[in-house]
Motif scaffolding. Sequence first.
Motif, PDB file in Angstrom:
ATOM      1  N   GLY A 462       0.810  -1.050  -0.028  1.00  0.00           N
ATOM      2  CA  GLY A 462      -0.004  -0.019  -0.012  1.00  0.00           C
ATOM      3  C   GLY A 462       1.000   1.237  -0.035  1.00  0.00           C
ATOM      4  O   GLY A 462       2.040   1.049  -0.086  1.00  0.00           O
ATOM      5  N   THR A 463       0.273   2.356   0.426  1.00  0.00           N
ATOM      6  CA  THR A 463       1.011   3.626   0.183  1.00  0.00           C
ATOM      7  C   THR A 463       1.589   3.798   1.513  1.00  0.00           C
ATOM      8  O   THR A 463       1.137   3.192   2.494  1.00  0.00           O
ATOM      9  CB  THR A 463       0.116   4.823  -0.133  1.00  0.00           C
ATOM     10  OG1 THR A 463      -0.876   4.889   0.799  1.00  0.00           O
ATOM     11  CG2 THR A 463      -0.472   4.577  -1.370  1.00  0.00           C
ATOM     12  N   LEU A 464       2.690   4.604   1.745  1.00  0.00           N
ATOM     13  CA  LEU A 464       3.258   5.100   3.088  1.00  0.00           C
ATOM     14  C   LEU A 464       2.209   5.680   3.960  1.00  0.00           C
ATOM     15  O   LEU A 464       2.329   5.403   5.088  1.00  0.00           O
ATOM     16  CB  LEU A 464       4.431   5.766   2.632  1.00  0.00           C
ATOM     17  CG  LEU A 464       5.297   6.276   4.036  1.00  0.00           C
ATOM     18  CD1 LEU A 464       5.724   5.004   4.479  1.00  0.00           C
ATOM     19  CD2 LEU A 464       6.391   7.334   3.629  1.00  0.00           C
ATOM     20  N   LEU A 467       0.221   2.816   5.534  1.00  0.00           N
ATOM     21  CA  LEU A 467       1.140   2.419   6.439  1.00  0.00           C
ATOM     22  C   LEU A 467       1.081   2.966   8.089  1.00  0.00           C
ATOM     23  O   LEU A 467       1.030   2.521   8.858  1.00  0.00           O
ATOM     24  CB  LEU A 467       2.736   2.386   6.251  1.00  0.00           C
ATOM     25  CG  LEU A 467       3.614   1.690   7.195  1.00  0.00           C
ATOM     26  CD1 LEU A 467       3.339   0.102   7.081  1.00  0.00           C
ATOM     27  CD2 LEU A 467       5.232   1.819   6.640  1.00  0.00           C
ATOM     28  N   PHE A 468       1.058   4.108   7.786  1.00  0.00           N
ATOM     29  CA  PHE A 468       0.768   5.132   9.185  1.00  0.00           C
ATOM     30  C   PHE A 468      -0.553   5.263   9.505  1.00  0.00           C
ATOM     31  O   PHE A 468      -0.752   6.004  10.396  1.00  0.00           O
ATOM     32  CB  PHE A 468       1.577   6.449   9.307  1.00  0.00           C
ATOM     33  CG  PHE A 468       3.060   6.149   8.974  1.00  0.00           C
ATOM     34  CD1 PHE A 468       3.758   5.433  10.010  1.00  0.00           C
ATOM     35  CD2 PHE A 468       3.704   6.555   7.945  1.00  0.00           C
ATOM     36  CE1 PHE A 468       5.235   5.182   9.869  1.00  0.00           C
ATOM     37  CE2 PHE A 468       5.254   6.530   7.731  1.00  0.00           C
ATOM     38  CZ  PHE A 468       5.855   5.938   8.659  1.00  0.00           C
ATOM     39  N   ASP A 469      -1.427   4.759   8.690  1.00  0.00           N
ATOM     40  CA  ASP A 469      -3.166   4.971   9.048  1.00  0.00           C
ATOM     41  C   ASP A 469      -3.371   4.118  10.081  1.00  0.00           C
ATOM     42  O   ASP A 469      -3.984   3.024   9.777  1.00  0.00           O
ATOM     43  CB  ASP A 469      -3.831   4.859   7.604  1.00  0.00           C
ATOM     44  CG  ASP A 469      -5.428   5.300   8.225  1.00  0.00           C
ATOM     45  OD1 ASP A 469      -5.427   5.943   9.330  1.00  0.00           O
ATOM     46  OD2 ASP A 469      -6.299   4.881   7.326  1.00  0.00           O
ATOM     47  N   ILE A 470      -2.966   4.038  11.304  1.00  0.00           N
ATOM     48  CA  ILE A 470      -3.270   3.308  12.470  1.00  0.00           C
ATOM     49  C   ILE A 470      -3.807   3.805  13.668  1.00  0.00           C
ATOM     50  O   ILE A 470      -3.535   5.030  13.710  1.00  0.00           O
ATOM     51  CB  ILE A 470      -1.914   2.526  12.870  1.00  0.00           C
ATOM     52  CG1 ILE A 470      -0.720   3.498  13.005  1.00  0.00           C
ATOM     53  CG2 ILE A 470      -1.576   1.492  11.506  1.00  0.00           C
ATOM     54  CD1 ILE A 470       0.371   2.796  13.836  1.00  0.00           C
ATOM     55  N   PRO A 471      -4.395   3.159  14.448  1.00  0.00           N
ATOM     56  CA  PRO A 471      -4.884   3.804  16.003  1.00  0.00           C
ATOM     57  C   PRO A 471      -3.799   4.399  16.501  1.00  0.00           C
ATOM     58  O   PRO A 471      -2.751   3.586  16.809  1.00  0.00           O
ATOM     59  CB  PRO A 471      -5.510   2.587  16.752  1.00  0.00           C
ATOM     60  CG  PRO A 471      -5.932   1.435  15.562  1.00  0.00           C
ATOM     61  CD  PRO A 471      -4.667   1.780  14.362  1.00  0.00           C
ATOM     62  N   MET A 506       4.665  10.151   0.938  1.00  0.00           N
ATOM     63  CA  MET A 506       3.295   9.720   1.647  1.00  0.00           C
ATOM     64  C   MET A 506       2.668   8.776   0.461  1.00  0.00           C
ATOM     65  O   MET A 506       1.584   8.044   0.669  1.00  0.00           O
ATOM     66  CB  MET A 506       2.800  10.458   2.289  1.00  0.00           C
ATOM     67  CG  MET A 506       3.487  11.171   3.327  1.00  0.00           C
ATOM     68  SD  MET A 506       4.224  10.255   4.643  1.00  0.00           S
ATOM     69  CE  MET A 506       2.645   9.527   5.530  1.00  0.00           C
ATOM     70  N   ARG A 507       2.643   9.226  -0.605  1.00  0.00           N
ATOM     71  CA  ARG A 507       1.871   8.680  -1.677  1.00  0.00           C
ATOM     72  C   ARG A 507       2.481   7.504  -2.586  1.00  0.00           C
ATOM     73  O   ARG A 507       2.016   6.788  -3.244  1.00  0.00           O
ATOM     74  CB  ARG A 507       1.379   9.705  -2.768  1.00  0.00           C
ATOM     75  CG  ARG A 507       0.477  10.792  -2.366  1.00  0.00           C
ATOM     76  CD  ARG A 507       0.418  12.035  -3.437  1.00  0.00           C
ATOM     77  NE  ARG A 507      -0.024  11.298  -4.605  1.00  0.00           N
ATOM     78  CZ  ARG A 507       0.109  11.968  -5.786  1.00  0.00           C
ATOM     79  NH1 ARG A 507       0.380  13.143  -5.917  1.00  0.00           N
ATOM     80  NH2 ARG A 507      -0.635  11.487  -7.006  1.00  0.00           N
ATOM     81  N   ARG A 529       6.498   3.270  12.223  1.00  0.00           N
ATOM     82  CA  ARG A 529       4.920   2.774  12.466  1.00  0.00           C
ATOM     83  C   ARG A 529       4.637   2.769  13.905  1.00  0.00           C
ATOM     84  O   ARG A 529       3.457   3.250  14.509  1.00  0.00           O
ATOM     85  CB  ARG A 529       4.646   1.795  11.706  1.00  0.00           C
ATOM     86  CG  ARG A 529       3.282   0.966  11.767  1.00  0.00           C
ATOM     87  CD  ARG A 529       3.189   0.072  11.069  1.00  0.00           C
ATOM     88  NE  ARG A 529       3.934  -1.121  11.263  1.00  0.00           N
ATOM     89  CZ  ARG A 529       3.753  -2.097  10.627  1.00  0.00           C
ATOM     90  NH1 ARG A 529       3.269  -2.332   9.414  1.00  0.00           N
ATOM     91  NH2 ARG A 529       4.691  -3.105  10.833  1.00  0.00           N
ATOM     92  N   SER A 530       5.744   2.060  14.587  1.00  0.00           N
ATOM     93  CA  SER A 530       5.441   2.023  16.290  1.00  0.00           C
ATOM     94  C   SER A 530       5.586   2.908  16.860  1.00  0.00           C
ATOM     95  O   SER A 530       4.677   3.319  17.779  1.00  0.00           O
ATOM     96  CB  SER A 530       6.458   0.766  16.565  1.00  0.00           C
ATOM     97  OG  SER A 530       6.238  -0.549  16.065  1.00  0.00           O
ATOM     98  N   LEU A 531       6.267   4.074  16.516  1.00  0.00           N
ATOM     99  CA  LEU A 531       6.413   5.190  17.072  1.00  0.00           C
ATOM    100  C   LEU A 531       5.281   6.189  16.841  1.00  0.00           C
ATOM    101  O   LEU A 531       4.752   7.122  17.992  1.00  0.00           O
ATOM    102  CB  LEU A 531       7.641   6.093  16.623  1.00  0.00           C
ATOM    103  CG  LEU A 531       8.918   5.378  17.084  1.00  0.00           C
ATOM    104  CD1 LEU A 531      10.088   6.163  16.477  1.00  0.00           C
ATOM    105  CD2 LEU A 531       9.194   5.001  18.546  1.00  0.00           C
ATOM    106  N   VAL A 532       4.514   6.002  15.630  1.00  0.00           N
ATOM    107  CA  VAL A 532       3.478   6.851  15.159  1.00  0.00           C
ATOM    108  C   VAL A 532       2.311   6.427  16.161  1.00  0.00           C
ATOM    109  O   VAL A 532       1.471   6.979  16.798  1.00  0.00           O
ATOM    110  CB  VAL A 532       3.001   6.581  14.013  1.00  0.00           C
ATOM    111  CG1 VAL A 532       1.548   7.102  13.724  1.00  0.00           C
ATOM    112  CG2 VAL A 532       4.069   7.444  12.995  1.00  0.00           C
ATOM    113  N   ALA A 533       2.402   5.020  16.547  1.00  0.00           N
ATOM    114  CA  ALA A 533       1.126   4.523  17.572  1.00  0.00           C
ATOM    115  C   ALA A 533       1.333   4.887  18.844  1.00  0.00           C
ATOM    116  O   ALA A 533       0.226   5.171  19.569  1.00  0.00           O
ATOM    117  CB  ALA A 533       1.324   3.084  17.504  1.00  0.00           C
ATOM    118  N   ASP A 534       2.521   5.248  19.321  1.00  0.00           N
ATOM    119  CA  ASP A 534       2.681   6.126  20.364  1.00  0.00           C
ATOM    120  C   ASP A 534       1.877   5.352  21.834  1.00  0.00           C
ATOM    121  O   ASP A 534       1.133   5.890  22.525  1.00  0.00           O
ATOM    122  CB  ASP A 534       2.073   7.576  20.409  1.00  0.00           C
ATOM    123  CG  ASP A 534       2.792   8.193  21.684  1.00  0.00           C
ATOM    124  OD1 ASP A 534       3.895   8.058  22.165  1.00  0.00           O
ATOM    125  OD2 ASP A 534       1.833   9.022  22.251  1.00  0.00           O
TER     126      ASP A 534
END
Length: 624
Positions: A462-464, A467-471, A506-507, A529-534
């Motif tokens: 998928g797109t980047l 990838l970061f579109d997570i809870p 991001m695209r 990605r794990s850091l974005v989840a925080d």
Amino acid sequence: MSLIQLPMSDPGSPDLTSPLRFLRWLRRSQRRGQLLAVLWGVLQMGAQAAIPLLIGRGVQAAVDRDSGAIWLCGAGAFLLGAVQAAAATMLHRQAVWNWITAASQIRQLVARQASRLGAGLSHRIATGEVVAVSSGDVEKIGWFVEIVARLWAAVAVWLAVSAVVLVRQPVLGLAVLLGVLVLAVSIWPLIGPFERRFDEQRSLGGKASELAADTVAGLRVLRGIGGEQLFLDRYREASQKVRAAAVRTARVWAVMRAQQVLLPGAFVIGVTWYGAHLVVTGALGIGDLIAVYGATAFLAGPLRVLGEAAHAWTVARVSAGRAVRVLSLARTDGDSEAATATLTLDRAARSDLHDPATGLTAAAGRLTAVVCGDPDVAGALADRLGGHLPRSTEADGTDAEAPVRVVGQAPRAATATEGSADRLGAGAPSARLGGIALDELSLAGARAAVLVHDKEPVLLSGTLAELFDIPSSGRVAPAEALAAVRADDALDALVDNSPEAEGDPMRSRITERGRSLSGGQRQRLALARSLVADPPVLVLDEPTSAVDAHTESRIADGLKEIRKGRTTVVLATSPLLLDRADQVVLVQDGRVVATGTHRELMHTDPRYRSVVTREETAPLEETA
């Protein structure tokens, strides 16, 4: 009958007591679709069976020169033909609906199970097995669910036709009723051999899929060591075994198919011969003979449905057994799905994470590094800290990570590190966050509080941006996380491989499992990605093992800065990461044996220094 309702909002709670009960539950969950299919089937087959009766009456009317009866029978046959066509269309639509719905329901159950188990799924069952269940097996189970309705319709029409013929011609009716029953029973002796051969084929196919998945995943490594031909030969051998098993299965199925054509054909010939004899003797009219012949020939259709159902039942029972095995896996011995303990995210962020099995305590809001020296022990500890089932335990009690032994070689004695992993296995007390055992939390609650970043994370295609579109908490933006992990080269690689992104990282698109990126680039994107989840508590298992020392040093700085005030546990042996930690803990033989800063332990503890610097030291005393 619309498929818009798929996927289902809730696929339900299946009965996993046995494969048979699972199939029954699946059929019961489609009561309306099954009933509609039976009704359409009865209407379609009933109209098909009635047409020869009207044709026979029409022929008899022509013999008797009754023009009114001829027109009446012709109009009736035309009307029945239209009903048959319409009912056949609706039956096909409903049958396909039942098939697709059953297959979709099982796929949702498997996907939900994979989500529940997380990384523990691949530790307890082969990836190829899961893929085979969610692809080929769901189709076979869906086929069985679909054909059951047609089978009931065929049986109902067979009994009705037999009753009509029995009333018109008792001897022929009795022959039809008993003859079809005998033909149906003659199929069953072949069911057992077919099931055994199909089970063998299915098992070999799962192993071949597993080997193919492993080969594709390690293709880059294989090319580096020149091992492509070796694995190609292994896959060719596995593929040939599957082919041979499929041929053996097909032989039995061919006999069953031949039986479905030969025996009904012989039965129709016998009934027709006897009917012709009755016509010659004057005991039966020519019109009645045509009607009896048409009804008897029609019964070849229900017999084919019966044979198809026998085949579908055989393969579905094997496939259902494998689906039940996947769906029966539990996250823990007690499975905390019904847990009532609650833990708010705010309290989780202010609570210490403690593991009673090792004595490890990660202080709230601090960066704690854990040194194990053995990757298996570190992996088992990471799973425990996340509330996951330990990697060494399978649902059936077997060792999921049993060491590979060369044939003819004596089994080696268990080492201290293996004993350490065993002490972190099933039966050990659960890790606790804020005094609450993680096993007492609901699955969603445990995952919201503690996130375990595996040493081999997977990037989905998928797109980047996707990838970061997570809870997440929203505190860390993707740009901040990417900067913290120093992912500039990974972003450049994604942009270069995605012209459609027009320079926007991001695209840009990530290929399957991120195969177009290097190992270090994949690792850093996954860490971002794990850091974005925080999460309140983040457990990292060797997060920088695939990057160079210079990049690792910069990531260590970024990690400490972005996780400031959050509880972070890093399992690593890299001095660059250990030096940034607020506290370093040494775990040996399944217990904490030293605590301090990296520099303190380097000066005061030779065991710690031996693990971190990989220097030879005097052996420690063996544990009991």
